[in-house]
Scaffold this motif. Structure first.
Motif, PDB file in Angstrom:
ATOM      1  N   GLY A   1       0.855  -1.187   0.053  1.00 32.85           N
ATOM      2  CA  GLY A   1       0.255   0.073  -0.148  1.00 32.85           C
ATOM      3  C   GLY A   1       0.911   1.288  -0.049  1.00 32.85           C
ATOM      4  N   GLY A   2       0.138   2.281   0.414  1.00 36.99           N
ATOM      5  CA  GLY A   2       1.036   3.591   0.374  1.00 36.99           C
ATOM      6  C   GLY A   2       0.515   4.391  -0.869  1.00 36.99           C
ATOM      7  N   GLY A   3       1.110   5.791  -1.232  1.00 40.20           N
ATOM      8  CA  GLY A   3       0.716   6.457  -2.176  1.00 40.20           C
ATOM      9  C   GLY A   3       1.362   6.063  -3.588  1.00 40.20           C
ATOM     10  N   LEU A   4       0.582   6.478  -4.424  1.00 41.08           N
ATOM     11  CA  LEU A   4       0.959   5.909  -5.907  1.00 41.08           C
ATOM     12  C   LEU A   4       2.436   6.282  -6.243  1.00 41.08           C
ATOM     13  CD1 LEU A   4      -2.400   5.835  -8.177  1.00 41.08           C
ATOM     14  CD2 LEU A   4      -1.323   4.038  -6.882  1.00 41.08           C
ATOM     15  N   ALA A   5       2.735   7.506  -6.004  1.00 35.66           N
ATOM     16  CA  ALA A   5       3.928   8.403  -6.085  1.00 35.66           C
ATOM     17  C   ALA A   5       5.207   7.657  -5.337  1.00 35.66           C
ATOM     18  CB  ALA A   5       3.839   9.748  -5.601  1.00 35.66           C
ATOM     19  N   ALA A   6       4.841   6.931  -4.138  1.00 37.72           N
ATOM     20  CA  ALA A   6       5.847   6.337  -3.257  1.00 37.72           C
ATOM     21  C   ALA A   6       6.102   5.078  -3.908  1.00 37.72           C
ATOM     22  CB  ALA A   6       5.342   6.068  -1.752  1.00 37.72           C
ATOM     23  N   ILE A   7       5.131   4.356  -4.410  1.00 37.22           N
ATOM     24  CA  ILE A   7       5.280   2.936  -5.243  1.00 37.22           C
ATOM     25  C   ILE A   7       6.065   3.279  -6.312  1.00 37.22           C
ATOM     26  CG2 ILE A   7       4.236   1.212  -6.269  1.00 37.22           C
ATOM     27  CD1 ILE A   7       1.818   1.503  -4.468  1.00 37.22           C
ATOM     28  N   GLN A   8       5.802   4.498  -7.002  1.00 30.75           N
ATOM     29  CA  GLN A   8       6.570   4.799  -8.319  1.00 30.75           C
ATOM     30  C   GLN A   8       8.041   4.950  -7.701  1.00 30.75           C
ATOM     31  OE1 GLN A   8       6.021   5.063 -11.478  1.00 30.75           O
ATOM     32  NE2 GLN A   8       7.517   6.621 -12.434  1.00 30.75           N
ATOM     33  N   ASP A   9       8.205   5.746  -6.968  1.00 29.20           N
ATOM     34  CA  ASP A   9       9.841   5.812  -6.442  1.00 29.20           C
ATOM     35  C   ASP A   9      10.429   4.659  -6.070  1.00 29.20           C
ATOM     36  OD1 ASP A   9       9.352   8.569  -7.001  1.00 29.20           O
ATOM     37  OD2 ASP A   9       8.804   9.187  -4.963  1.00 29.20           O
ATOM     38  N   ALA A  10       9.769   3.672  -5.495  1.00 29.79           N
ATOM     39  CA  ALA A  10      10.285   2.566  -4.932  1.00 29.79           C
ATOM     40  C   ALA A  10      10.526   1.391  -5.972  1.00 29.79           C
ATOM     41  CB  ALA A  10       9.380   1.995  -3.842  1.00 29.79           C
TER      42      ALA A  10
END
Length: 238
Positions: free
Chosen positions: A77-86
């Motif tokens: 989970g978490g924000g889409l931007a955080a997943i994008q960065d990860a």
């Protein structure tokens, strides 16, 4: 000396020199120009197909490994931007490519805050489908050559066999001898081409079927992820 006579005089010693087993290399080296050309073509197909299978095995393994890593992060989970960065470094994961394509679409055309918008959902679905098609094409790269090898090399080998048999019977006609010792070496040499064709075709067929099964699994995984991605975006906005 006629070609048929020379042909058999070069092959007959192979029988006496290899009473305990078939001297395949000797048969190859004593074969005529056409037989050697056919075997060279089959060798080229075989080497190329083995190279493709090795390269695709590494590519599919990387894609599966990175896709597993991406799914682990996505499910946290978490924000889409955080997943994008990860997941920015996951260059070989088809799922990560789908996510990045969807993220770009969402960034350019954000869904409305008041609730799901059918037009936005349709646009996101088109982007995901297009990206999935690109990833399938990339994974499927060079697999067509394996199918060609599996289908063509047995017939190329058969052509070499037919040519060798014709050459053997021509030799019999020239020498006027129809004994087993006269034509058996020529037949054995001719059948080497058929064996070589099968040796090239069988691994290519097995490899093609294996990779196509893996590709279908990737396609199913991308379809499932696309549905999850759309549901997640709608859930965030509803």
């Amino acid at each position: 000396m006629p070609e048929g006579v020379a042909y058999h005089s070069s092959v007959l010693p192979l029988l006496s020199a290899s009473q305990s087993g078939l001297d395949v290399w000797g048969l190859v080296m004593s074969s005529g120009p056409m037989a050697k050309f056919v075997l060279l073509v089959l060798l080229g197909f075989s080497v190329a197909s083995w190279g493709i299978m090795a390269e695709r095995w590494r590519a599919f393994s990387r894609a599966q490994r990175e896709s597993d890593a991406f799914l682990d992060r996505f499910k946290k989970g978490g924000g889409l931007a955080a997943i994008q960065d990860a997941t920015a470094k996951l260059k070989d994961s088809p799922l990560a490519h789908l996510f990045r394509a969807a993220f770009r679409e969402i960034s350019l055309n954000p869904p409305p805050q008041e609730g799901p918008d059918p037009e936005t959902v349709s646009a996101l679905d088109r982007v995901l489908r297009k990206s999935a098609s690109v990833q399938v094409t990339e994974l499927e790269r060079s697999l067509g050559f394996l199918a060609t090898t599996a289908g063509a090399t047995p017939f190329i080998g058969l052509f070499g066999t037919v040519w060798g048999i014709m050459n053997a019977f021509h030799g019999i006609g020239v020498t006027g001898t129809a004994s087993l010792q006269a034509y058996a070496p020529g037949i054995a040499e001719a059948l080497v081409a058929t064996a070589a064709g099968l040796a090239a075709a069988i691994p290519a067929l097995i490899g093609y079927n294996h990779f196509m099964r893996q590709l279908r699994l990737f396609e199913a995984g991308m379809d499932e992820f696309s549905a999850d991605m759309i549901h997640r975006v709608l859930g965030r906005r509803s």
